[in-house]
Design an enzyme around this catalytic site. Structure first.
Site, short mmCIF file in Angstrom:
data_model
loop_
_atom_site.label_atom_id
_atom_site.label_comp_id
_atom_site.label_asym_id
_atom_site.label_seq_id
_atom_site.Cartn_x
_atom_site.Cartn_y
_atom_site.Cartn_z
N GLU A 1 0.84 -1.20 0.00
CA GLU A 1 0.00 0.00 0.00
C GLU A 1 0.88 1.25 0.00
O GLU A 1 2.00 1.24 0.50
CB GLU A 1 -0.89 -0.02 1.25
CG GLU A 1 -1.88 1.13 1.33
CD GLU A 1 -2.74 1.09 2.59
OE1 GLU A 1 -3.82 1.67 2.57
OE2 GLU A 1 -2.31 0.47 3.59
N LYS B 1 -9.57 1.60 -2.68
CA LYS B 1 -9.85 1.06 -1.34
C LYS B 1 -11.24 1.47 -0.87
O LYS B 1 -11.59 2.65 -0.87
CB LYS B 1 -8.78 1.58 -0.38
CG LYS B 1 -8.85 1.03 1.03
CD LYS B 1 -7.69 1.60 1.84
CE LYS B 1 -7.64 1.07 3.25
NZ LYS B 1 -6.48 1.65 3.99
N CYS C 1 -5.41 -3.30 2.59
CA CYS C 1 -5.22 -3.04 4.02
C CYS C 1 -6.49 -3.21 4.86
O CYS C 1 -6.90 -4.33 5.11
CB CYS C 1 -4.59 -1.66 4.21
SG CYS C 1 -3.74 -1.45 5.81
#
Length: 276
Positions: free
Chosen positions: A40, A114, A155
């Site tokens: 990330e 995300k 994540c």
């Protein structure tokens, strides 16, 4: 497919990060890796919005994306850029946290923004409000690769199992979880959650991670958990990268996915229900 996870310590200087990542990608390809994954915020890990506005770019102008696309084409490899922090043209001025799958011709095969924002208070002093600076995505993404299908995530998505169930039901055999995990939550939950996602879906889970204390010119300094992991479809830890930056190579064989799902075909047993 020979696959390489890169564990890195990005700073808040995109140019320096690009030089470091290009070197690691080249080294991984030199070890016969045909698929390379980065963590990330590969291009810039910063807690300063002012600094980010000064150094980040829109996707079409981003030098990290352009250079890594060119390198993937030159090396004829697949490359997952775990994510880049990018400017958007949204009215609220927030950035995007976007993952890119690059093909061996340098083309962008898939993009994923995300979905779940890391808005948490880990302790009295460790507070994160990702949604203040980043716009959440709204669409789950599965991409075609030579070995089969890849399900993309980033994540904090890891804590939402329904996303991974949806990716697996859409055909994903390999799930990617590039991350910059907090040391506190990472030490407590990182491995357990990754193993759970693999077991629940019968997928490989590939999780390249940021690690260590990140050099910064402005804003609060961050430290990340490291421990990039490769988890088998049966939930076994195949690679644990510990906390040093580096390259971690393994052979990805999706026949293990078929075998795990034959033993426990839970994806075919999901039922809709009423309530509570």
């Amino acid at each position: 497919m020979r696959t390489a996870l890169l564990q890195i310590t990005s700073s808040d200087d995109p140019a320096a990060n690009l030089e470091m990542v290009r070197g690691l990608v080249g080294d991984a390809a030199g070890q016969a890796a045909a698929f390379v994954l980065t963590p990330e915020v590969t291009n810039c890990l910063s807690t300063s919005t002012t600094h980010q506005r000064a150094v980040l770019h829109h996707e079409e102008d981003d030098p990290t994306l352009a250079a890594l696309r060119e390198q993937a084409a030159a090396l004829k490899i697949w490359l997952l850029i775990g994510s880049l922090a990018l400017k958007t043209r949204g009215p609220d001025g927030r950035f995007s946290n976007r993952s890119f799958l690059i093909g061996p011709d340098g083309a962008v095969v898939a993009r994923y923004d995300k979905i779940h924002m890391f808005d948490v208070q880990v302790s009295e002093t460790e507070i994160y409000r990702e949604s203040a600076n980043y716009r959440p995505g709204t669409r789950a993404v599965v991409a075609e690769m030579p070995f089969g299908k890849l399900g993309l995530s980033i994540c904090y998505d890891l804590r939402f199992p329904h996303l991974y169930a949806a990716l697996a039901q859409a055909g994903a055999q390999v799930l990617t979880v590039p991350a910059a995990f907090s040391p506190v939550t990472g030490g407590a939950h990182w491995e357990s959650l990754l193993r759970a996602r693999a077991i629940e879906t019968g997928c490989y889970v590939l999780a390249p991670a940021q690690t260590g204390t990140h050099p910064t010119s402005r804003g609060r300094q961050r430290t990340t958990h490291g421990h990039s992991l490769v988890i088998s479809p049966w939930g076994e830890v195949l690679i644990d990268a510990a906390t040093d930056p580096g390259i971690h190579i393994f052979d990805l064989d999706v026949s293990s996915v078929t075998e795990a799902r034959r033993k426990v075909p839970s994806l075919t047993h999901m039922r809709h229900f009423d309530g509570p």
